[in-house]
Design an enzyme around this catalytic site. Structure first.
Site, PDB file in Angstrom:
ATOM      1  N   GLU B  31       0.823  -1.204   0.000  1.00  0.00           N
ATOM      2  CA  GLU B  31       0.000   0.000   0.000  1.00  0.00           C
ATOM      3  C   GLU B  31       0.860   1.258   0.000  1.00  0.00           C
ATOM      4  O   GLU B  31       1.828   1.341   0.740  1.00  0.00           O
ATOM      5  CB  GLU B  31      -0.904   0.006   1.240  1.00  0.00           C
ATOM      6  CG  GLU B  31      -1.908  -1.126   1.220  1.00  0.00           C
ATOM      7  CD  GLU B  31      -2.473  -1.444   2.598  1.00  0.00           C
ATOM      8  OE1 GLU B  31      -2.309  -0.630   3.515  1.00  0.00           O
ATOM      9  OE2 GLU B  31      -3.068  -2.525   2.745  1.00  0.00           O
ATOM     10  N   GLU B  61      -4.867  -6.262   3.013  1.00  0.00           N
ATOM     11  CA  GLU B  61      -3.700  -7.048   3.449  1.00  0.00           C
ATOM     12  C   GLU B  61      -3.869  -8.534   3.141  1.00  0.00           C
ATOM     13  O   GLU B  61      -2.899  -9.223   2.829  1.00  0.00           O
ATOM     14  CB  GLU B  61      -3.454  -6.863   4.948  1.00  0.00           C
ATOM     15  CG  GLU B  61      -2.806  -5.540   5.314  1.00  0.00           C
ATOM     16  CD  GLU B  61      -3.760  -4.361   5.237  1.00  0.00           C
ATOM     17  OE1 GLU B  61      -4.977  -4.583   5.108  1.00  0.00           O
ATOM     18  OE2 GLU B  61      -3.288  -3.216   5.288  1.00  0.00           O
ATOM     19  N   PHE B  84       2.747  -2.030   8.180  1.00  0.00           N
ATOM     20  CA  PHE B  84       3.093  -2.094   9.597  1.00  0.00           C
ATOM     21  C   PHE B  84       2.932  -3.560   9.977  1.00  0.00           C
ATOM     22  O   PHE B  84       1.945  -4.191   9.580  1.00  0.00           O
ATOM     23  CB  PHE B  84       2.123  -1.262  10.445  1.00  0.00           C
ATOM     24  CG  PHE B  84       2.396   0.212  10.442  1.00  0.00           C
ATOM     25  CD1 PHE B  84       3.050   0.824  11.511  1.00  0.00           C
ATOM     26  CD2 PHE B  84       1.989   1.002   9.385  1.00  0.00           C
ATOM     27  CE1 PHE B  84       3.296   2.184  11.507  1.00  0.00           C
ATOM     28  CE2 PHE B  84       2.233   2.371   9.378  1.00  0.00           C
ATOM     29  CZ  PHE B  84       2.887   2.969  10.444  1.00  0.00           C
ATOM     30  N   ASP B  86       1.923  -4.840  12.466  1.00  0.00           N
ATOM     31  CA  ASP B  86       0.682  -5.057  13.215  1.00  0.00           C
ATOM     32  C   ASP B  86      -0.427  -5.608  12.334  1.00  0.00           C
ATOM     33  O   ASP B  86      -1.341  -6.263  12.834  1.00  0.00           O
ATOM     34  CB  ASP B  86       0.221  -3.738  13.830  1.00  0.00           C
ATOM     35  CG  ASP B  86       1.319  -3.087  14.639  1.00  0.00           C
ATOM     36  OD1 ASP B  86       1.272  -3.188  15.869  1.00  0.00           O
ATOM     37  OD2 ASP B  86       2.243  -2.494  14.048  1.00  0.00           O
ATOM     38  N   PHE B  87      -0.361  -5.303  11.034  1.00  0.00           N
ATOM     39  CA  PHE B  87      -1.447  -5.730  10.153  1.00  0.00           C
ATOM     40  C   PHE B  87      -1.217  -7.125   9.604  1.00  0.00           C
ATOM     41  O   PHE B  87      -2.020  -7.631   8.815  1.00  0.00           O
ATOM     42  CB  PHE B  87      -1.653  -4.714   9.024  1.00  0.00           C
ATOM     43  CG  PHE B  87      -1.753  -3.304   9.529  1.00  0.00           C
ATOM     44  CD1 PHE B  87      -2.371  -3.029  10.739  1.00  0.00           C
ATOM     45  CD2 PHE B  87      -1.212  -2.244   8.825  1.00  0.00           C
ATOM     46  CE1 PHE B  87      -2.446  -1.736  11.245  1.00  0.00           C
ATOM     47  CE2 PHE B  87      -1.282  -0.940   9.312  1.00  0.00           C
ATOM     48  CZ  PHE B  87      -1.895  -0.693  10.522  1.00  0.00           C
ATOM     49  N   HIS B 130       0.078  -0.089  16.338  1.00  0.00           N
ATOM     50  CA  HIS B 130       1.114   0.270  15.371  1.00  0.00           C
ATOM     51  C   HIS B 130       2.506   0.119  15.967  1.00  0.00           C
ATOM     52  O   HIS B 130       3.419   0.844  15.578  1.00  0.00           O
ATOM     53  CB  HIS B 130       0.954   1.725  14.910  1.00  0.00           C
ATOM     54  CG  HIS B 130      -0.136   1.963  13.926  1.00  0.00           C
ATOM     55  ND1 HIS B 130      -1.453   1.994  14.268  1.00  0.00           N
ATOM     56  CD2 HIS B 130      -0.106   2.191  12.587  1.00  0.00           C
ATOM     57  CE1 HIS B 130      -2.195   2.248  13.193  1.00  0.00           C
ATOM     58  NE2 HIS B 130      -1.407   2.367  12.162  1.00  0.00           N
TER      59      HIS B 130
HETATM   60  C1  LIG Z   1      -5.432  -2.721   8.043  1.00  0.00           C
HETATM   61  C2  LIG Z   1      -4.669  -1.456   7.834  1.00  0.00           C
HETATM   62  N1  LIG Z   1      -3.985  -1.287   6.695  1.00  0.00           N
HETATM   63  C3  LIG Z   1      -3.291  -0.151   6.482  1.00  0.00           C
HETATM   64  C4  LIG Z   1      -3.275   0.845   7.414  1.00  0.00           C
HETATM   65  C5  LIG Z   1      -2.474   2.132   7.181  1.00  0.00           C
HETATM   66  N2  LIG Z   1      -3.408   3.226   6.888  1.00  0.00           N
HETATM   67  C6  LIG Z   1      -3.862   4.036   7.863  1.00  0.00           C
HETATM   68  S1  LIG Z   1      -5.012   5.112   7.313  1.00  0.00           S
HETATM   69  C7  LIG Z   1      -4.884   4.513   5.735  1.00  0.00           C
HETATM   70  C8  LIG Z   1      -5.726   5.093   4.649  1.00  0.00           C
HETATM   71  C9  LIG Z   1      -7.173   4.957   4.973  1.00  0.00           C
HETATM   72  O1  LIG Z   1      -7.938   5.453   3.933  1.00  0.00           O
HETATM   73  P1  LIG Z   1      -9.489   5.669   4.096  1.00  0.00           P
HETATM   74  O2  LIG Z   1     -10.121   4.414   4.577  1.00  0.00           O
HETATM   75  O3  LIG Z   1      -9.996   6.214   2.818  1.00  0.00           O
HETATM   76  O4  LIG Z   1      -9.655   6.715   5.274  1.00  0.00           O
HETATM   77  P2  LIG Z   1      -9.125   8.228   5.294  1.00  0.00           P
HETATM   78  O5  LIG Z   1      -7.735   8.186   5.799  1.00  0.00           O
HETATM   79  O6  LIG Z   1      -9.229   8.760   3.932  1.00  0.00           O
HETATM   80  O7  LIG Z   1     -10.044   8.891   6.250  1.00  0.00           O
HETATM   81  C10 LIG Z   1      -3.960   3.494   5.670  1.00  0.00           C
HETATM   82  C11 LIG Z   1      -3.599   2.752   4.435  1.00  0.00           C
HETATM   83  C12 LIG Z   1      -3.989   0.623   8.608  1.00  0.00           C
HETATM   84  N3  LIG Z   1      -3.993   1.518   9.587  1.00  0.00           N
HETATM   85  N4  LIG Z   1      -4.696  -0.513   8.783  1.00  0.00           N
END
Ligand SMILES: Cc1ncc(C[n+]2csc(CCOP(=O)(O)OP(=O)(O)O)c2C)c(N)n1
Ligand SMILES: Cc1ncc(C[n+]2csc(CCOP(=O)(O)OP(=O)(O)O)c2C)c(N)n1
Ligand SMILES: [Mg+2]
Ligand SMILES: [Mg+2]
Lengths: 321, 326, 326, 321
Positions: B31, B61, B84, B86-87, B130
């Site tokens: 990602e 994931e 991360f 954690d995921f 995290h």
């Molecule tokens: C399972 C998981 N994968 C990746 C992440 C890293 N991450 C945190 S926020 C994010 C983007 C989220 O996008 P969206 O759902 O559109 O929410 P927004 O940030 O736009 O509010 C990512 C990839 C995470 N926290 N959890």
């Protein structure tokens, strides 16, 4: 659902509160007083406030890493929120959670979540619990356009659909998941159509129009309370700040941001209120000042609060050991 | 060998540049990689140098891990970025029930050359979801290999071995170490998986460590010198396969061992290592094997609590003194 | 106390009948429960006695686990059936990142009374994806409790404690033990979590075990008697919390310990226990702590290979003799 | 795609082979010669054979716990399959896998799977691999109506859609997932509609009509090879036997089974071939005999093969240790 002057002004005030809270958080993060990282919801107040304006205190909400707005709109205490962001002992989570894990179970907030889409199976469980306990609460999940691509979202939606649970799946499509444009990760171009797979009503809403959000939410809530099952709402909006504070944002142009700045949900709603003669410039200024005063108080509370003792880390894991 | 100073990030990126140039079947999937060259800048220059071979995924994931398995079985060498560690919870089935088992279940019909690359560890005030160090789960999963480097030179040499290994390799890099600098040889080299490194020789106690804990041991060792305790530091580097020979050689010399890792203590990798040492080297030990790890709670957000929970130099000192004064 | 003979399945069903009658907030959620009363008949009579409180789910382990979390936080006491423990891989995030951490992350605001019930273990020729013993992963996850009963009476007493516990409890029952019979008290009773049971007293060696391994130890102990080795059997019953007092008491008597479990050896719970014993009871030990577990491969399908991989009575004997003849 | 007499007779013969293989497996399981548990695909031959009749040897397939038919239709060796079911050293997996884990990488079968839906992310990975390697292979995932409710299915479909991968998602809706009726677990009543969420073509097909399956598959394969992306096929069928051998089947009536027995895909196709005058009674009998002979050979091979040595269990884990 009433839309009288007072209600609308209340909504406006809440939107301003969210905006100001986020702005303050950004400033104190930049100043190094907020540890970790934070994700601000500036620009998305139409969705958070519009949805929560239809909820009761005993309704449930799960929110996300970008959850300050949902918290405030659901009625969270600004002092304890601010203190939590600052990592203080007086914060909602006694400093154990921080921005990404704030929760207030006393007002039905089952928690922000550091795992994208982590709240969705949980909200279905809350919906199932409501059904088993035979109350008329509703359970609302906020999640992003990026989150919509995770499998648990689908399991949660399918289960809510087959059991006709009182759940609202509120997808805040703010166009980006971190650096990833929504249109890259979703070939259909729309997310609300994913509900059809589960025979669930789905609707696309201008998420920057708080009243449109409120209206759609109100009917979804009514359906849910009537035992008619879940609804999917896609609130189309935009995050005006970076994904996290400090985001270099190479994935979008300033022009694009500018276009959306023109669609600012608070200004939009403010103009509408002014047209209706509900809000004068002076009154708007008074609201801003009142909010600012509340926030200053919250800030002072947070700043004057003690940090947790290091050893406090050992408490709160098990209810009974 | 001539050397220059690189960060762990740069060491990783350099290794990837070199190997991706060498072999078309290597590609990176995860990602948010392309726009910023990875969240930690770990893929700097790769999107430009290898367009189409570093691929942004939706937030999926499970799908990402599964894609790695499918691609590995069909002629590619996927490098899966887990964002991360954690995921990893979201890809456990693909990693532990599929990647780890498919070769075995098929009677050895297929190879699975796949790197699962995971930033892990705490200290960034990123709270419980995290900040984890989850390597022990994968050590307990037959079919996977587990690598946890500490210094930039190890990162470069070990990631190359991981990329060329025909098995799924879990590769953990601590988030706080990305900016850590260290000398890295100019020349081509690979560090074989399963070789620990004695990074400091000593006679009185063996500090057995990996990843970020190596730096705790380094600091502890210099303090111990003041107490006239001469600590040996063994950086395990790979947990599976485990270089028990090097561990044993060290303990036969020092007769005392302290295991240090950042993962929480109970059920961590230190348990396995301590269990093996006391079994295989019982008569060599002059003191119990001590373990130092994080306290058994999730990682809390607030700095003072996080620091309290994480293992510290003081903890290493205490353990080392306990076994040497015995 | 008067007793009758029940199977492990019947003991579980009886406990559920009793507690579901007592408290409306208990409900059961999982796949394929209603039509046949559970795959192992473990919920016999429940669908009839408690309609609507045992719920069939779609095949959605992630969703099921998450539903447990959401229901537990909102006033219910979910009993989550995981079908086969192997599929815990599909709910790891909900269990380890959510259930285990939410209370802590929220600063103790909420309780999560939730049982995650998992049939586990091998021996049914069910191959690598339907035969695992994964308890060690959860022991390494702060915030969870872990219970692994062996005898029917333990099943009944421990499941009641698990149901009434306000924390998420991982409860593992071995598939091959469902039909196992044993005496179960007629009277009401609960077995507190964190209490091991000395099931056979002995002076020469402590056999520390749980779950199906208990029966291996039982058989081994009677053979050892012929060698004039008097083995004590400690059935740990709960791995977290761990009853280290009972373990220590036993070792202070026997000075020798063998840990036996069915999970594969490397990184298994035996590692943690051995590490603690050698640390806390170093001067009490006359021999290294030996571990017996499955060999470090996935569980193969074909009977002869499966039997070879699993720990056997012979393995226990060998370990016990090794430590006692020392 | 040719549909000449010989091709059709080949298809018929393959269907008979699957049926006979499954019947034999059931018998030897009942006789205690096959360890563990097995899931038979009797009644679903229209889907397995119809789909695989459109595939090349170098195309990829992931199958399920109910995978014997897919294996045979893709060209697996009956001897090695039978030997694997019996747990013999000469089996596909040297006795390490058994029914639920048979694979033959030499004909593109990436494996059966004991984890429901476990193959779907894998097939998307195979599709990605095809795209990166720039071949014109296709990758096909078989999965059940129950599997369709697992999240990984959605992640896999979305990824295949956005990258336009050459993947076929073949959902064999046999009405039940173990004891659970498809209509209980899926409120929309159809599964193929789930494809629309990803802007992926989805089609519902009479899975008991092998030619209908073949036709739909052929166009999906053509789309895939042309780089036009994935397709979802819902093959509606029925399993005439229990979920596993020994299943008490309290969840359905014998009447229902009888109705579907009337729709037997092999008899249906046999009648069609007879109408076309492609197949006489005598020829049909010859085919059955030839198949039976082949199976007897496979059976003898399996029965005469040695079991693995216990210590063989230690081999085949790592490619290089
Ligand atoms: C399972 C998981 N994968 C990746 C992440 C890293 N991450 C945190 S926020 C994010 C983007 C989220 O996008 P969206 O759902 O559109 O929410 P927004 O940030 O736009 O509010 C990512 C990839 C995470 N926290 N959890
Ligand atoms: C992840 C997972 N959950 C549950 C099971 C147990 N299980 C095996 S087959 C099956 C039913 C599958 O139904 P479906 O996908 O419709 O396939 P069918 O058996 O009908 O061919 C279940 C629940 C499993 N093997 N894997
Ligand atoms: Mg977004
Ligand atoms: Mg089915």
């Amino acid at each position: 659902m009433s839309s009288d002057k007072q209600t609308l002004l209340e909504i406006y005030r809440t939107m301003v509160t969210v905006r100001r809270f986020e702005t303050m958080a950004g400033e104190y993060f930049a100043a190094g007083q907020i540890p970790g990282f934070i994700h601000l919801s500036i620009g998305q107040e139409g969705s958070s406030v519009g949805v929560c304006s239809c909820l009761r205190k005993d309704d449930y909400v799960v929110t996300t890493h970008r959850g300050h707005g949902h918290m405030i709109a659901k009625g969270a205490d600004l002092k304890r929120m601010t203190a939590e962001l600052f990592g203080k002992k007086t914060g909602y989570c006694k400093g154990k959670g921080g921005s990404m894990h704030i929760a207030d179970f006393s007002i039905g907030i089952l928690g922000a979540n550091g795992v994208v889409a982590g709240g969705l199976p949980i909200i279905t469980g809350a919906g199932l619990s409501i059904k088993l306990r035979k109350t008329d609460q509703v359970a609302v999940a906020f999640f992003g356009d990026g989150a919509a691509n995770r499998g648990p979202v689908h399991e949660a939606m399918n289960m809510a659909a087959i059991w006709k649970l009182p759940v609202l799946f509120v997808c805040e499509n703010n166009q980006y998941a971190s650096t990833t444009p929504m249109h890259y990760a979703c070939s259909a171009g729309d997310l609300y159509t994913r509900a059809a797979a589960y025979d669930m009503p789905g609707e696309k809403i201008n998420g920057n129009d708080v009243l449109a959000v409120r209206e759609a939410t109100a009917s979804a809530v009514a359906r849910a309370r009537a035992g008619e099952g879940p609804t999917f709402l896609e609130n189309v909006t935009y995050r005006l700040k970076g994904h996290y504070e400090g985001d270099p944002q190479k994935y979008r142009t300033t022009e694009e941001i500018e276009i959306w700045r023109q669609k600012d949900p608070i200004e939009h709603f403010g103009r509408m209120l002014a047209q209706k003669k509900y809000l004068t410039k002076k009154h708007a200024a008074q609201i801003r000042e009142a909010v600012q005063a509340e926030l200053s108080e919250a800030l002072a509370f947070a700043q004057n609060s003690p940090f947790p003792e290091p050893g406090d880390a050992m408490a709160d894991l098990y209810s009974n050991p | 060998m001539s050397e220059r100073i690189l960060t762990c990030s740069a060491a990783l990126a350099e290794a990837l540049h070199e190997e991706m140039r060498r072999d078309e079947s290597i590609f990176i999937l995860g990602e948010d990689l392309v726009a910023h060259g990875g969240v930690f800048g770990q893929f700097k220059g790769i999107p430009e140098a290898f367009p189409g071979r570093i691929i942004d995924s939706p937030i999926s994931e499970t799908g990402i891990a599964g894609c790695g398995v499918g691609a590995a079985m069909t002629g590619m060498r996927p490098f899966i970025d887990f964002h991360f560690s954690d995921f990893l919870t979201c890809g456990m089935d693909e990693l532990c029930n599929q990647a780890a088992k498919i070769r075995y279940m098929s009677g050895g019909q297929v190879k699975l050359p796949m790197v699962v690359w995971c930033p892990d560890g705490a200290g960034l005030r990123a709270a419980a979801q995290h900040s984890q160090s989850l390597e022990a789960w994968f050590v307990h999963t037959p079919g996977l290999k587990v690598v946890v480097p500490s210094e930039p030179a190890d990162v470069k040499g070990l990631i190359k071995a991981a990329i060329w290994d025909d098995n799924p390799v879990m590769f953990f890099q601590h988030k706080k170490l990305f900016a850590k600098e260290g000398p890295v040889p100019e020349e081509e080299y690979v560090i074989e998986l399963g070789r620990a490194a004695v990074k400091k020789e000593g006679r009185d106690v063996s500090l057995l460590c990996y990843g970020a804990a190596y730096y705790l041991c380094l600091e502890a060792a210099s303090t111990l010198r003041e107490d006239a305790i001469d600590a040996e530091i063994v950086d395990l580097r790979t947990l599976k396969p485990l270089d028990m020979d090097t561990v044993a050689r060290s303990i036969r010399k020092t007769h005392r061992a302290v295991i240090v890792h950042e993962a929480c203590l109970t059920g961590g990798f230190g348990a396995e290592l301590a269990a093996r040492i006391q079994d295989e080297l019982f008569d060599e030990l002059d003191a119990p094997v001590k373990r130092v790890g994080a306290k058994d709670v999730p990682i809390p957000f607030s700095p003072s609590m996080e620091d309290f929970v994480l293992p510290s130099v003081a903890d290493v000192l205490e353990a080392a003194r306990a076994v040497t004064y015995r």
